[in-house]
Design a protein around this motif. Sequence first.
Motif, PDB file in Angstrom:
ATOM      1  N   ARG A 237       0.670  -1.089   0.035  1.00 19.77           N
ATOM      2  CA  ARG A 237      -0.129  -0.049  -0.065  1.00 19.77           C
ATOM      3  C   ARG A 237       0.901   1.173   0.025  1.00 19.77           C
ATOM      4  NH1 ARG A 237      -2.936  -1.438   3.607  1.00 19.77           N
ATOM      5  NH2 ARG A 237      -1.835  -0.293   5.737  1.00 19.77           N
ATOM      6  N   MET A 238       0.544   2.108  -0.901  1.00 16.97           N
ATOM      7  CA  MET A 238       1.221   3.535  -0.888  1.00 16.97           C
ATOM      8  C   MET A 238       0.598   4.538  -0.271  1.00 16.97           C
ATOM      9  SD  MET A 238       3.531   5.317  -1.859  1.00 16.97           S
ATOM     10  CE  MET A 238       4.666   4.534  -3.125  1.00 16.97           C
ATOM     11  N   ASP A 239       1.095   5.151   0.682  1.00 18.45           N
ATOM     12  CA  ASP A 239       0.576   6.314   1.516  1.00 18.45           C
ATOM     13  C   ASP A 239       0.383   7.472   0.731  1.00 18.45           C
ATOM     14  OD1 ASP A 239      -0.130   8.068   3.104  1.00 18.45           O
ATOM     15  OD2 ASP A 239       1.358   7.884   4.778  1.00 18.45           O
ATOM     16  N   MET A 240      -0.711   7.846   0.277  1.00 17.99           N
ATOM     17  CA  MET A 240      -0.764   9.138  -0.585  1.00 17.99           C
ATOM     18  C   MET A 240      -0.460  10.384  -0.276  1.00 17.99           C
ATOM     19  SD  MET A 240      -1.020   7.755  -3.629  1.00 17.99           S
ATOM     20  CE  MET A 240      -1.224   9.274  -4.509  1.00 17.99           C
ATOM     21  N   ARG A 241      -0.385  10.579   1.120  1.00 19.22           N
ATOM     22  CA  ARG A 241       0.097  11.646   1.731  1.00 19.22           C
ATOM     23  C   ARG A 241       1.645  12.125   1.085  1.00 19.22           C
ATOM     24  NH1 ARG A 241      -1.366  10.359   7.761  1.00 19.22           N
ATOM     25  NH2 ARG A 241      -0.232   8.146   6.978  1.00 19.22           N
ATOM     26  N   LEU A 242       2.221  11.031   0.707  1.00 16.71           N
ATOM     27  CA  LEU A 242       3.394  11.395   0.091  1.00 16.71           C
ATOM     28  C   LEU A 242       3.435  12.310  -0.912  1.00 16.71           C
ATOM     29  CD1 LEU A 242       5.277   7.806   0.261  1.00 16.71           C
ATOM     30  CD2 LEU A 242       5.785   9.672   1.804  1.00 16.71           C
ATOM     31  N   TRP A 243       2.080  12.077  -1.758  1.00 12.45           N
ATOM     32  CA  TRP A 243       2.098  13.023  -2.859  1.00 12.45           C
ATOM     33  C   TRP A 243       1.714  14.430  -2.522  1.00 12.45           C
ATOM     34  CZ3 TRP A 243      -2.093  15.638  -5.074  1.00 12.45           C
ATOM     35  CH2 TRP A 243      -2.264  15.775  -6.294  1.00 12.45           C
ATOM     36  N   TYR A 244       1.182  14.634  -1.422  1.00 13.64           N
ATOM     37  CA  TYR A 244       0.961  15.939  -0.850  1.00 13.64           C
ATOM     38  C   TYR A 244       1.773  16.646  -0.320  1.00 13.64           C
ATOM     39  CZ  TYR A 244      -4.179  15.083  -1.826  1.00 13.64           C
ATOM     40  OH  TYR A 244      -5.505  14.830  -2.298  1.00 13.64           O
ATOM     41  N   LYS A 245       2.689  15.788   0.089  1.00 17.38           N
ATOM     42  CA  LYS A 245       4.211  16.175   0.427  1.00 17.38           C
ATOM     43  C   LYS A 245       5.370  16.438  -0.398  1.00 17.38           C
ATOM     44  CE  LYS A 245       4.871  13.477   3.977  1.00 17.38           C
ATOM     45  NZ  LYS A 245       5.668  12.703   5.028  1.00 17.38           N
ATOM     46  N   ALA A 246       4.683  16.143  -1.786  1.00 18.95           N
ATOM     47  CA  ALA A 246       5.867  16.431  -2.847  1.00 18.95           C
ATOM     48  C   ALA A 246       6.942  15.408  -2.815  1.00 18.95           C
ATOM     49  CB  ALA A 246       6.059  17.667  -3.299  1.00 18.95           C
TER      50      ALA A 246
END
Length: 312
Positions: A237-246
């Motif tokens: 599972r990928m934590d999509m909060r990584l996307w919001y943190k760039a």
Amino acid sequence: MRISQVVAPRLSAIVEVPDPVPGPHQVLVEVIACGVCTSDIDVWRRGPADGGAPVRLGHEFVGRVRAAGSLSGRFDVGDIVTGLGGDGFAELVLLDADSVLPVPAGLDPVYAVGEPMADLEEALARTDPRVGDDIAVVGLGFMGLGILQLAKTRAPGRLIGVDPNPAARERALALGADLVLHPDEVDAAFPQSPLDPRPRIVLEVTGVTAGLETAGSIVRPFGTLGVVGYHHEGTARMDMRLWYKAVTVVNGFCPERPRLIRAMGDALALLASRRVSYEPLITHRFGLEGVDAAYELMDARDPALVKSVIMP
């Protein structure tokens, strides 16, 4: 020669086979030691496929050149070498000459197994660590403690280790970590604030989704998450909060042998300079008859275990 092979789930047997003969571009190596790698444990647990041939394991070898092919180049009989590949739980292993490097003089061969450090050096280099960066390592087993030492050579600001095992955290401190944490302590240690104390580089070396989640929570915005742990098969599972943190996510696996050989050369130089050491990491040694005992120790997650080697 004798070679150990997996003949049934969790069961190995030693058989006698003819000594291999090197081709023109090959070297025949007498094995001194071969590391027991976590990536092989599922094969040992499952055993051969139904009706399939026994499985031969062991790819983290160091040994002495017994014979060299006519076009193998720089290797002489008696040279101590390490490299990539082979069925290393055996007395002899046959290798391509371009996958082998000499072990630096004065370095104990048992502490010069090149393949794991090559993997780690290549993975770390791709995260582009800079002097003064805070670096966190999540997972302090053999590979985690290895990459922690390599990260120390980059002159980090803070070097942080995260693991639930107190013995692993103690080892990390002894190897140069500035701060060690249980995963449950991470949120309190890195509160989100305008000053953001989280590290720029986080290296996940657990091989499990929970470790990925912890690593993702630690990395700061615009930081880099290096996925170094071996996650076997399937999905994580990928934590999509990584996307919001760039956050930049770097795959730590390298499928190209020439790149790994270059990284191995760099890692062997660090081992020879004593800036990095296997000595605190190799905690158990077994003869060829002890392959199953080594995997059983790993399977039980014995807290005293860091790394086992097989010494035929």
